[in-house]
Write a protein that holds these residues in place. Structure first.
Motif, PDB file in Angstrom:
ATOM      1  N   ALA A 245       0.829  -1.205   0.000  1.00 31.77           N
ATOM      2  CA  ALA A 245       0.000   0.000   0.000  1.00 31.77           C
ATOM      3  C   ALA A 245       0.863   1.255   0.000  1.00 31.77           C
ATOM      4  CB  ALA A 245      -0.934  -0.007   1.210  1.00 31.77           C
ATOM      5  N   MET A 246       2.005   1.197   0.683  1.00 29.12           N
ATOM      6  CA  MET A 246       2.925   2.332   0.672  1.00 29.12           C
ATOM      7  C   MET A 246       3.497   2.558  -0.729  1.00 29.12           C
ATOM      8  SD  MET A 246       4.985   1.850   4.291  1.00 29.12           S
ATOM      9  CE  MET A 246       5.989   3.322   4.003  1.00 29.12           C
ATOM     10  N   LEU A 247       3.794   1.481  -1.431  1.00 28.95           N
ATOM     11  CA  LEU A 247       4.265   1.609  -2.814  1.00 28.95           C
ATOM     12  C   LEU A 247       3.198   2.248  -3.687  1.00 28.95           C
ATOM     13  CD1 LEU A 247       6.073  -1.817  -3.418  1.00 28.95           C
ATOM     14  CD2 LEU A 247       7.138   0.435  -3.375  1.00 28.95           C
ATOM     15  N   ALA A 248       1.959   1.783  -3.532  1.00 32.50           N
ATOM     16  CA  ALA A 248       0.870   2.342  -4.330  1.00 32.50           C
ATOM     17  C   ALA A 248       0.650   3.817  -4.010  1.00 32.50           C
ATOM     18  CB  ALA A 248      -0.411   1.545  -4.070  1.00 32.50           C
ATOM     19  N   ASP A 249       0.798   4.165  -2.732  1.00 34.90           N
ATOM     20  CA  ASP A 249       0.597   5.541  -2.307  1.00 34.90           C
ATOM     21  C   ASP A 249       1.667   6.472  -2.865  1.00 34.90           C
ATOM     22  OD1 ASP A 249      -1.241   7.069  -0.975  1.00 34.90           O
ATOM     23  OD2 ASP A 249      -0.198   7.020   0.948  1.00 34.90           O
ATOM     24  N   ALA A 250       2.858   5.918  -3.134  1.00 28.74           N
ATOM     25  CA  ALA A 250       3.990   6.754  -3.560  1.00 28.74           C
ATOM     26  C   ALA A 250       4.242   6.734  -5.062  1.00 28.74           C
ATOM     27  CB  ALA A 250       5.255   6.297  -2.835  1.00 28.74           C
ATOM     28  N   LYS A 251       3.505   5.907  -5.815  1.00 23.20           N
ATOM     29  CA  LYS A 251       3.841   5.752  -7.233  1.00 23.20           C
ATOM     30  C   LYS A 251       3.655   7.031  -8.037  1.00 23.20           C
ATOM     31  CE  LYS A 251      -0.746   3.849  -8.305  1.00 23.20           C
ATOM     32  NZ  LYS A 251      -1.485   2.646  -8.744  1.00 23.20           N
ATOM     33  N   GLY A 252       2.797   7.917  -7.586  1.00 24.81           N
ATOM     34  CA  GLY A 252       2.583   9.164  -8.323  1.00 24.81           C
ATOM     35  C   GLY A 252       3.701  10.178  -8.138  1.00 24.81           C
ATOM     36  N   TYR A 253       4.637   9.872  -7.245  1.00 28.77           N
ATOM     37  CA  TYR A 253       5.707  10.833  -6.941  1.00 28.77           C
ATOM     38  C   TYR A 253       7.094  10.293  -7.294  1.00 28.77           C
ATOM     39  CZ  TYR A 253       1.787  12.312  -4.028  1.00 28.77           C
ATOM     40  OH  TYR A 253       0.530  12.667  -3.586  1.00 28.77           O
ATOM     41  N   ILE A 254       7.137   9.181  -8.043  1.00 28.08           N
ATOM     42  CA  ILE A 254       8.408   8.499  -8.271  1.00 28.08           C
ATOM     43  C   ILE A 254       9.396   9.337  -9.083  1.00 28.08           C
ATOM     44  CG2 ILE A 254       7.564   7.291 -10.333  1.00 28.08           C
ATOM     45  CD1 ILE A 254       9.298   4.908  -9.446  1.00 28.08           C
ATOM     46  N   MET A 255       8.905  10.175  -9.973  1.00 27.89           N
ATOM     47  CA  MET A 255       9.806  10.961 -10.820  1.00 27.89           C
ATOM     48  C   MET A 255      10.571  12.008 -10.015  1.00 27.89           C
ATOM     49  SD  MET A 255       9.677   9.713 -13.827  1.00 27.89           S
ATOM     50  CE  MET A 255      10.513  11.033 -14.719  1.00 27.89           C
ATOM     51  N   PHE A 256       9.934  12.587  -9.020  1.00 28.19           N
ATOM     52  CA  PHE A 256      10.554  13.696  -8.294  1.00 28.19           C
ATOM     53  C   PHE A 256      11.012  13.297  -6.888  1.00 28.19           C
ATOM     54  CE2 PHE A 256       7.426  15.455 -11.272  1.00 28.19           C
ATOM     55  CZ  PHE A 256       8.253  16.256 -12.047  1.00 28.19           C
ATOM     56  N   TYR A 257      10.354  12.296  -6.294  1.00 25.47           N
ATOM     57  CA  TYR A 257      10.709  11.884  -4.934  1.00 25.47           C
ATOM     58  C   TYR A 257      10.821  10.354  -4.889  1.00 25.47           C
ATOM     59  CZ  TYR A 257       8.966  16.609  -4.192  1.00 25.47           C
ATOM     60  OH  TYR A 257       8.752  17.952  -4.285  1.00 25.47           O
ATOM     61  N   PRO A 258      11.835   9.808  -5.530  1.00 23.04           N
ATOM     62  CA  PRO A 258      11.949   8.337  -5.616  1.00 23.04           C
ATOM     63  C   PRO A 258      12.152   7.654  -4.271  1.00 23.04           C
ATOM     64  CG  PRO A 258      13.941   9.413  -6.433  1.00 23.04           C
ATOM     65  CD  PRO A 258      12.925  10.489  -6.245  1.00 23.04           C
ATOM     66  N   HIS A 259      12.599   8.404  -3.257  1.00 24.72           N
ATOM     67  CA  HIS A 259      12.831   7.772  -1.958  1.00 24.72           C
ATOM     68  C   HIS A 259      11.527   7.284  -1.325  1.00 24.72           C
ATOM     69  CE1 HIS A 259      11.747  11.895  -0.797  1.00 24.72           C
ATOM     70  NE2 HIS A 259      11.483  11.438   0.419  1.00 24.72           N
ATOM     71  N   LEU A 260      10.388   7.835  -1.765  1.00 24.69           N
ATOM     72  CA  LEU A 260       9.107   7.388  -1.219  1.00 24.69           C
ATOM     73  C   LEU A 260       8.820   5.929  -1.584  1.00 24.69           C
ATOM     74  CD1 LEU A 260       6.797  10.488  -1.887  1.00 24.69           C
ATOM     75  CD2 LEU A 260       8.264  10.012   0.071  1.00 24.69           C
ATOM     76  N   MET A 261       9.255   5.514  -2.776  1.00 26.66           N
ATOM     77  CA  MET A 261       9.056   4.133  -3.207  1.00 26.66           C
ATOM     78  C   MET A 261      10.267   3.265  -2.897  1.00 26.66           C
ATOM     79  SD  MET A 261       6.920   4.161  -6.785  1.00 26.66           S
ATOM     80  CE  MET A 261       6.503   2.438  -6.580  1.00 26.66           C
ATOM     81  N   ALA A 262      11.439   3.868  -2.792  1.00 19.72           N
ATOM     82  CA  ALA A 262      12.661   3.090  -2.592  1.00 19.72           C
ATOM     83  C   ALA A 262      12.629   2.333  -1.269  1.00 19.72           C
ATOM     84  CB  ALA A 262      13.883   4.004  -2.658  1.00 19.72           C
ATOM     85  N   ALA A 263      12.193   3.000  -0.193  1.00 16.74           N
ATOM     86  CA  ALA A 263      12.230   2.376   1.130  1.00 16.74           C
ATOM     87  C   ALA A 263      11.356   1.116   1.213  1.00 16.74           C
ATOM     88  CB  ALA A 263      11.838   3.390   2.202  1.00 16.74           C
ATOM     89  N   PRO A 264      10.055   1.185   0.892  1.00 13.29           N
ATOM     90  CA  PRO A 264       9.257  -0.051   0.954  1.00 13.29           C
ATOM     91  C   PRO A 264       9.693  -1.091  -0.072  1.00 13.29           C
ATOM     92  CG  PRO A 264       7.948   1.761   0.062  1.00 13.29           C
ATOM     93  CD  PRO A 264       9.211   2.358   0.591  1.00 13.29           C
ATOM     94  N   GLY A 265      10.140  -0.634  -1.247  1.00 16.19           N
ATOM     95  CA  GLY A 265      10.591  -1.582  -2.264  1.00 16.19           C
ATOM     96  C   GLY A 265      11.811  -2.367  -1.807  1.00 16.19           C
ATOM     97  N   ILE A 266      12.763  -1.677  -1.192  1.00 16.77           N
ATOM     98  CA  ILE A 266      13.982  -2.337  -0.724  1.00 16.77           C
ATOM     99  C   ILE A 266      13.686  -3.312   0.408  1.00 16.77           C
ATOM    100  CG2 ILE A 266      16.171  -1.938   0.480  1.00 16.77           C
ATOM    101  CD1 ILE A 266      16.453   0.637  -1.177  1.00 16.77           C
ATOM    102  N   ILE A 267      12.827  -2.918   1.344  1.00 17.28           N
ATOM    103  CA  ILE A 267      12.568  -3.808   2.477  1.00 17.28           C
ATOM    104  C   ILE A 267      11.769  -5.040   2.051  1.00 17.28           C
ATOM    105  CG2 ILE A 267      10.387  -2.820   3.337  1.00 17.28           C
ATOM    106  CD1 ILE A 267      11.659  -3.058   6.169  1.00 17.28           C
ATOM    107  N   ILE A 268      10.906  -4.903   1.052  1.00 13.58           N
ATOM    108  CA  ILE A 268      10.208  -6.080   0.511  1.00 13.58           C
ATOM    109  C   ILE A 268      11.220  -7.029  -0.112  1.00 13.58           C
ATOM    110  CG2 ILE A 268       8.633  -6.888  -1.293  1.00 13.58           C
ATOM    111  CD1 ILE A 268       6.976  -4.352  -0.825  1.00 13.58           C
ATOM    112  N   ALA A 269      12.135  -6.479  -0.925  1.00 11.05           N
ATOM    113  CA  ALA A 269      13.141  -7.305  -1.585  1.00 11.05           C
ATOM    114  C   ALA A 269      14.038  -8.004  -0.563  1.00 11.05           C
ATOM    115  CB  ALA A 269      13.975  -6.446  -2.532  1.00 11.05           C
TER     116      ALA A 269
END
Length: 292
Positions: A245-269
């Motif tokens: 859900a955090m990834l989905a919440d942050a997907k609209g900001y990936i171009m300018f604020y990639p750290h919003l998706m990086a944190a949950p993505g890394i911990i899932i991996a």
């Protein structure tokens, strides 16, 4: 007198579970998986207790804040601390992975035991039903079930459980077929042991090892699937801070604020990798052919 003195090594070998743990952590990869998974679990379980922030604490002046000492993973688009949301969200993700994996294993093992032991028409009906069940890919089946049940924690667990049952049932049935004709089963039948007793007291302990390994490694896959469901708008949804859900919440900001998706993505991996490495170690510990 000298023979009565036990060496420290002999005493260590008598400690229940110690030898198994030593075999399981024999390779560097299983040690790494155990350490990483333990750190993530401790991070999620106890981290929020020591965080100065709460999961829904808004600080609009910190919108999109980059990682810093005050906010090690930065802040999201509403000024909420990402680290504490990862901690709380991890509780949902880890629980979904563990509960759904265990539930699917219990149901699948029961179906496999019944089909493999009774054979005949019972086996044909159950396994043809499993064929139909597994005709759809697991992820697609989870999407269909989740769409029907709606979003939510419990509904997502049910969808993930149902999608994972056929694999456990097939594996258990194959193991039972290999064990069914052995002498200890014939001996149990000759003294009129009940069928339930034969299945669960005699067969189950001898066929459960592969299922334990697959169930453990399946936790990582289910965490991935749960995150995927949340990402596409099913499963657990915001404001609940589940990792997907955090990834989905942050997907609209990936171009300018990639750290919003990086944190949950890394911990899932990292979590999926750690579970898989631990599953490999568990397989090595349980398989006598791989014991050195």
């Amino acid at each position: 007198m000298a023979n009565q003195v036990e060496s420290p090594l002999a005493r260590r070998k008598q400690i229940p579970g110690l030898e198994f743990f030593q075999r399981m952590t024999k390779s560097w990869s299983s040690k790494l998986g155990f350490i990483v998974l333990a750190v993530i679990v401790l991070f999620c379980v106890f981290g929020p207790l020591f965080s100065p922030y709460t999961v829904d604490e808004y600080h609009m002046e910190n919108m999109y804040a980059l990682p810093s000492l005050a906010h090690p993973f930065g802040c999201d688009h509403m000024g909420r601390d990402i680290m504490v949301r990862l901690m709380v969200g991890g509780r949902y993700s880890l629980l979904m992975g563990i509960i759904a994996s265990l539930a699917s294993a219990v149901i699948g093992v029961a179906i496999g035991l019944i089909a493999g032991y009774f054979g005949g028409i019972v086996e044909t009906i159950l396994m043809r039903f499993m064929d139909v069940w597994s005709a759809l890919p697991g992820m697609l089946l989870c999407i269909i079930i989740s769409s029907a049940l709606g979003e939510g924690f419990t509904q997502t667990i049910i969808a993930l459980t149902i999608g994972s049952i056929p694999g456990c049932a097939r594996m258990t049935r194959g193991q039972v077929l290999a064990e069914r004709s052995k002498e200890y089963i014939e001996a149990a039948e000759s003294i009129n042991c009940s069928k339930v007793s034969i299945m669960f007291r005699h067969l189950l302990p001898n066929v459960i090892q592969p299922t334990i390994v697959v169930t453990t490694m399946g936790i990582g896959s289910i965490i991935n699937m749960a995150a995927s469901l949340s990402y596409i708008g099913l499963g657990v949804q915001p404001p609940t801070p589940e990792w997907g859900a955090m990834l989905a919440d942050a997907k609209g900001y990936i171009m300018f604020y990639p750290h919003l998706m990086a944190a949950p993505g890394i911990i899932i991996a990292l979590t999926v990798l750690a579970v898989n490495l631990l599953g490999d170690g568990l397989r090595d510990a349980l398989d006598p052919k791989l014991r050195g």
